[in-house]
Design a protein around this motif. Structure first.
Motif: not given
Length: 296
Positions: A152-181
């Motif tokens: 929740a806070d970038r300043a905290r240094l502890f790790a979360i076991a379930t934390a993602a190490d990569g994120v897919v930012l999903t949206t709707t509206g086709g390729e144009e929306a994905a480019a804007s995202a």
């Protein structure tokens, strides 16, 4: 392609109203002059139990923070739900100023051309979508943290076991929306310190390709993060994307407070400068209404 590979991407900046200075300063709301156009929140969905709660909550926050805004929602249809055409035509027939139309989407969407067509016929103004914007990146970050997929806070240094190490930012509206995202994705990547790749829920294979890209670059725990307010996306698309990729997903942004903040600031920025007559009338009302200034 990672969002970090988008050089020189434009980022809209919306500036909040100024505040009075001093130890006992009070929050100030921008003055909304009498006769200002109404705000029509254009919802790219039919009114129903899945869409109304999010929209109603956003409108409630906007009205609470900015009581001078006459805000209402317009849907594609539904029982007792006005459409954008209904509200624009009603304003024209009654002689009221043409409303300001704000599409409730974070980026490009297939219903925007129809909005602009309706506006051209009635003299209304259609505002830009709400994103890309840093406040949307904040909202997505919060939803990821609520799902235990990010700190929740970038300043905290502890790790979360379930934390993602990569994120897919999903949206709707086709390729144009994905480019804007991708622009919001750059901001989200800076907050999370992990790679973020945009993808379109409504483009076959887009989400799977983004997940494969993250895994190919070494990510072992990719997650999905909807850059979706809610009404504009079919819930089945979100569920299917998570099921087919095997990736955990955060919830849509929904009625997160910064969305209401963006709605209000977009509307206020679209208002014309008040005329001398409007300023004089407002000052006269201030002088003749005891306690009016203190109440705001």
């Amino acid at each position: 392609m990672s969002t970090a590979a988008i050089p020189g991407a434009p980022l809209p900046v919306r500036t909040p109203g100024s505040r009075a200075r001093g130890r006992h300063r009070r929050p100030e709301r921008p003055e909304i002059m009498a006769g200002s156009p109404a705000l029509v929140l254009a919802i790219p969905a039919f009114a129903g139990p899945e869409t109304r709660p999010v929209v109603d909550e956003l409108l409630s926050v906007v009205r609470g923070d900015q009581p001078g805004i006459e805000a209402t929602a317009a849907y594609l249809g539904g029982e007792d739900a006005p459409t954008v055409a209904d509200l624009l035509n009603a304003a024209a027939e009654s002689g009221l100023p043409a409303p300001v139309v704000l599409p409730l989407v974070p980026g490009p969407h297939e219903f925007l051309p129809e909005l602009h067509k309706l506006a051209a016929e009635t003299g209304a103004r259609v505002l830009d979508p709400l994103g890309p914007h840093p406040l949307l990146a904040e909202a997505v970050h919060v939803r990821l943290s609520e799902a235990d997929l990010a700190r929740a806070d970038r300043a905290r240094l502890f790790a979360i076991a379930t934390a993602a190490d990569g994120v897919v930012l999903t949206t709707t509206g086709g390729e144009e929306a994905a480019a804007s995202a991708g622009i919001t994705g750059v901001l989200l990547a800076a907050r999370l310190a992990v790679p973020v790749v945009p993808a379109a829920l409504d483009v076959p294979g887009s989400i799977a390709a983004a997940v494969a890209h993250l895994k190919a670059t070494g990510c072992e725990r990719p997650a999905l993060a909807p850059l979706v307010i809610g009404p504009e996306a079919d819930p089945e698309l979100l569920a299917t994307a998570a099921e087919e990729t095997g990736c955990p997903s955060a919830a849509p942004i929904g009625a997160y407070p910064t969305v209401a903040q963006l709605i209000a600031s977009s509307y206020l920025a679209a208002l014309p400068e008040p005329t001398p007559e409007q300023l004089e009338a407002a000052a006269a009302e201030e002088r003749t209404t005891p306690g009016a200034h203190a109440a705001r």
